[in-house]
Design a protein around this motif. Structure first.
Motif, PDB file in Angstrom:
ATOM      1  N   PHE A   2      17.643  59.914  29.982  1.00  0.00           N
ATOM      2  CA  PHE A   2      18.769  60.206  30.862  1.00  0.00           C
ATOM      3  C   PHE A   2      19.279  58.924  31.504  1.00  0.00           C
ATOM      4  N   ILE A   3      20.587  58.732  31.449  1.00  0.00           N
ATOM      5  CA  ILE A   3      21.222  57.555  32.038  1.00  0.00           C
ATOM      6  C   ILE A   3      22.111  58.005  33.189  1.00  0.00           C
ATOM      7  N   ARG A   4      21.806  57.512  34.374  1.00  0.00           N
ATOM      8  CA  ARG A   4      22.630  57.831  35.540  1.00  0.00           C
ATOM      9  C   ARG A   4      23.727  56.775  35.676  1.00  0.00           C
ATOM     10  N   GLY A   5      24.964  57.180  35.521  1.00  0.00           N
ATOM     11  CA  GLY A   5      26.069  56.236  35.551  1.00  0.00           C
ATOM     12  C   GLY A   5      26.353  55.675  36.933  1.00  0.00           C
ATOM     13  N   ASN A   6      26.343  54.343  37.022  1.00  0.00           N
ATOM     14  CA  ASN A   6      26.673  53.656  38.269  1.00  0.00           C
ATOM     15  C   ASN A   6      27.965  52.870  38.148  1.00  0.00           C
ATOM     16  N   GLY A   7      28.832  53.302  37.235  1.00  0.00           N
ATOM     17  CA  GLY A   7      30.073  52.579  37.008  1.00  0.00           C
ATOM     18  C   GLY A   7      30.956  52.482  38.239  1.00  0.00           C
ATOM     19  N   ARG A   8      30.988  53.534  39.046  1.00  0.00           N
ATOM     20  CA  ARG A   8      31.809  53.495  40.257  1.00  0.00           C
ATOM     21  C   ARG A   8      31.290  52.428  41.227  1.00  0.00           C
ATOM     22  N   LYS A   9      29.975  52.354  41.392  1.00  0.00           N
ATOM     23  CA  LYS A   9      29.415  51.322  42.267  1.00  0.00           C
ATOM     24  C   LYS A   9      29.765  49.924  41.759  1.00  0.00           C
ATOM     25  N   TYR A  10      29.686  49.756  40.437  1.00  0.00           N
ATOM     26  CA  TYR A  10      29.998  48.442  39.877  1.00  0.00           C
ATOM     27  C   TYR A  10      31.458  48.087  40.127  1.00  0.00           C
ATOM     28  N   MET A  11      32.366  49.025  39.875  1.00  0.00           N
ATOM     29  CA  MET A  11      33.784  48.739  40.056  1.00  0.00           C
ATOM     30  C   MET A  11      34.137  48.548  41.528  1.00  0.00           C
ATOM     31  N   ASP A  12      33.485  49.291  42.419  1.00  0.00           N
ATOM     32  CA  ASP A  12      33.704  49.085  43.847  1.00  0.00           C
ATOM     33  C   ASP A  12      33.341  47.653  44.233  1.00  0.00           C
ATOM     34  N   TRP A  13      32.231  47.155  43.671  1.00  0.00           N
ATOM     35  CA  TRP A  13      31.834  45.768  43.944  1.00  0.00           C
ATOM     36  C   TRP A  13      32.837  44.800  43.332  1.00  0.00           C
ATOM     37  N   LEU A  14      33.298  45.066  42.112  1.00  0.00           N
ATOM     38  CA  LEU A  14      34.199  44.140  41.441  1.00  0.00           C
ATOM     39  C   LEU A  14      35.512  43.986  42.217  1.00  0.00           C
ATOM     40  N   VAL A  15      36.122  45.105  42.627  1.00  0.00           N
ATOM     41  CA  VAL A  15      37.409  45.007  43.323  1.00  0.00           C
ATOM     42  C   VAL A  15      37.237  44.691  44.804  1.00  0.00           C
ATOM     43  N   GLY A  16      36.063  45.012  45.373  1.00  0.00           N
ATOM     44  CA  GLY A  16      35.857  44.808  46.801  1.00  0.00           C
ATOM     45  C   GLY A  16      35.229  43.487  47.177  1.00  0.00           C
ATOM     46  N   VAL A  17      34.486  42.883  46.229  1.00  0.00           N
ATOM     47  CA  VAL A  17      33.766  41.636  46.524  1.00  0.00           C
ATOM     48  C   VAL A  17      34.134  40.523  45.544  1.00  0.00           C
ATOM     49  N   PHE A  18      33.988  40.795  44.260  1.00  0.00           N
ATOM     50  CA  PHE A  18      34.172  39.735  43.265  1.00  0.00           C
ATOM     51  C   PHE A  18      35.634  39.291  43.152  1.00  0.00           C
ATOM     52  N   LYS A  19      36.544  40.241  43.019  1.00  0.00           N
ATOM     53  CA  LYS A  19      37.954  39.864  42.908  1.00  0.00           C
ATOM     54  C   LYS A  19      38.445  39.107  44.146  1.00  0.00           C
ATOM     55  N   PRO A  20      38.155  39.560  45.365  1.00  0.00           N
ATOM     56  CA  PRO A  20      38.578  38.776  46.528  1.00  0.00           C
ATOM     57  C   PRO A  20      38.011  37.356  46.529  1.00  0.00           C
ATOM     58  N   TYR A  21      36.764  37.208  46.050  1.00  0.00           N
ATOM     59  CA  TYR A  21      36.176  35.861  45.981  1.00  0.00           C
ATOM     60  C   TYR A  21      36.938  34.988  44.987  1.00  0.00           C
ATOM     61  N   ILE A  22      37.240  35.540  43.814  1.00  0.00           N
ATOM     62  CA  ILE A  22      37.976  34.783  42.797  1.00  0.00           C
ATOM     63  C   ILE A  22      39.359  34.399  43.326  1.00  0.00           C
ATOM     64  N   ASP A  23      40.043  35.337  43.966  1.00  0.00           N
ATOM     65  CA  ASP A  23      41.379  35.057  44.483  1.00  0.00           C
ATOM     66  C   ASP A  23      41.356  34.007  45.594  1.00  0.00           C
ATOM     67  N   ALA A  24      40.273  33.967  46.370  1.00  0.00           N
ATOM     68  CA  ALA A  24      40.184  33.015  47.482  1.00  0.00           C
ATOM     69  C   ALA A  24      39.804  31.612  47.020  1.00  0.00           C
ATOM     70  N   ASN A  25      39.165  31.499  45.855  1.00  0.00           N
ATOM     71  CA  ASN A  25      38.613  30.211  45.452  1.00  0.00           C
ATOM     72  C   ASN A  25      39.269  29.589  44.217  1.00  0.00           C
ATOM     73  N   PHE A  26      40.170  30.330  43.576  1.00  0.00           N
ATOM     74  CA  PHE A  26      40.835  29.810  42.379  1.00  0.00           C
ATOM     75  C   PHE A  26      42.337  30.082  42.474  1.00  0.00           C
ATOM     76  N   LEU A  27      43.098  29.388  41.642  1.00  0.00           N
ATOM     77  CA  LEU A  27      44.557  29.471  41.671  1.00  0.00           C
ATOM     78  C   LEU A  27      45.031  30.691  40.880  1.00  0.00           C
ATOM     79  N   THR A  28      44.855  31.842  41.474  1.00  0.00           N
ATOM     80  CA  THR A  28      45.164  33.090  40.777  1.00  0.00           C
ATOM     81  C   THR A  28      46.509  33.665  41.194  1.00  0.00           C
ATOM     82  N   LEU A  29      47.085  34.459  40.302  1.00  0.00           N
ATOM     83  CA  LEU A  29      48.143  35.389  40.644  1.00  0.00           C
ATOM     84  C   LEU A  29      47.435  36.718  40.877  1.00  0.00           C
TER      85      LEU A  29
END
Length: 252
Positions: free
Chosen positions: A101-128
Motif C-alpha cells: 500500500f502506498i499512501r500518496g503525499n503528493g499534496r504535501k509535496y506540492m504545498d512545499w514546492l509552491v509555498g517554500v521552494f518556488k518563493p526561494y527560487i524567485d527570491a534568489n534568481f532572475l526569474t519571471l
C-alpha cells in the motif's frame, strides 16, 4: 551552469537532506533580463550520469546550453528511502501489484514546492515568477504529478510536460483531473512510448481517455505516442526538443 545545494523538506522527511539543482542559461547575469522557470521532478536524473539512478541522465543542461534555450530549470532530488519516491510523487493512495500500500503525499509535496521552494527560487534568481512564465515537468510518477500540479495548482503553473505519466496507479483518468478547472491558458505536452503500453494493462486506453478529458476542458494539448519509446531516461532525453518546443521554449 548548474548550481547545487542541500535542502530539507521538514513536512515530508524531517531534517534529512537531499540535493536541489538550478540550471542557469547561457548568458545568465550578463544580460538585463529575467527568465521563465520550469520546475521538474527527479532532479538527480536530469543533468549528470554519475548522479542518475540508473547511470543515465537526461543531459538536460547540455541540450539547453547547446541550443541556447533561455529558461531556468529548478529541480529537487526525489526521496530515495524505501517507497518514499512513490509516496511523494503520488497525489492518491494506491496499491502496488505485490500488494504494498502506498499512501500518496503528493499534496504535501506540492504545498512545499509552491509555498517554500518556488518563493526561494524567485527570491534568489532572475526569474519571471508569474503564472504564464512558470512551468512544471517530469516523467513516470513525475509525469503524473505534473498533471496533478496543473489540475490543482494552476494558480502557479500555466504549462507542463508529462512524459510517460503513471496513470495506472489510479486505474484510469484521475479524479483530480475530472474535477479540475484549468486556468486560461493551460498548455500540456503529454507522451507515452509505444513500447511502454505492455507494461501496465489498460494503459493505452488510460492515455487516450486523459487526452480526451484535457481537450474537453479546453487545455491546449500536445499528445503524442513516441515510436519505439521506452520507460527510461535515454528515451525521455530524446523528447526534450519536442516538449520544449511544444511548450513555447524555442532556442534563440
Amino acid at each position: 551552469m548548474v548550481k547545487e545545494w542541500d535542502i530539507t523538506i521538514p513536512t515530508l522527511t524531517g531534517e534529512r537532506t537531499r540535493r536541489a539543482y538550478v540550471y542557469l542559461p547561457v548568458g545568465y547575469g550578463e544580460e538585463d533580463r529575467r527568465y521563465p522557470v520550469m520546475y521538474m521532478f527527479d532532479g538527480h536524473n536530469l543533468f549528470y550520469d554519475e548522479e542518475a539512478t540508473f547511470g543515465k541522465s537526461w543531459g538536460l543542461g547540455e541540450y539547453l546550453d547547446y541550443t541556447n534555450t533561455k529558461i531556468i530549470i529548478a529541480a529537487v532530488e526525489c526521496n530515495t528511502v524505501g517507497n518514499g519516491r512513490l509516496e511523494e510523487y503520488s497525489p492518491i493512495n494506491f496499491t502496488l501489484p505485490d500488494g504494498t500500500f502506498i499512501r500518496g503525499n503528493g499534496r504535501k509535496y506540492m504545498d512545499w514546492l509552491v509555498g517554500v521552494f518556488k518563493p526561494y527560487i524567485d527570491a534568489n534568481f532572475l526569474t519571471l515568477s508569474d503564472r504564464l512564465n512558470t512551468a512544471i515537468g517530469g516523467s513516470s510518477m513525475g509525469g503524473l504529478m505534473t498533471l496533478y500540479a496543473l489540475s490543482v495548482y494552476g494558480r502557479w503553473f500555466s504549462r507542463g510536460a508529462a512524459l510517460s505519466p503513471s496513470l495506472w496507479v489510479g486505474g484510469g483518468t484521475p479524479s483530480f483531473l475530472t474535477r479540475a478547472k484549468f486556468g486560461r491558458p493551460t498548455q500540456i505536452y503529454m507522451d507515452y512510448g509505444s513500447r511502454e503500453f505492455k507494461n501496465h494493462e489498460g494503459q493505452r486506453k488510460f492515455f487516450a481517455d486523459v487526452t480526451s478529458e484535457l481537450i474537453e476542458k479546453g487545455v491546449y494539448v500536445t499528445s503524442r505516442i513516441v515510436p519505439g519509446g521506452t520507460h527510461c531516461e535515454a528515451s525521455w532525453q530524446q523528447q526534450i526538443p519536442v516538449f520544449m518546443t511544444a511548450l513555447g521554449y524555442a532556442p534563440e
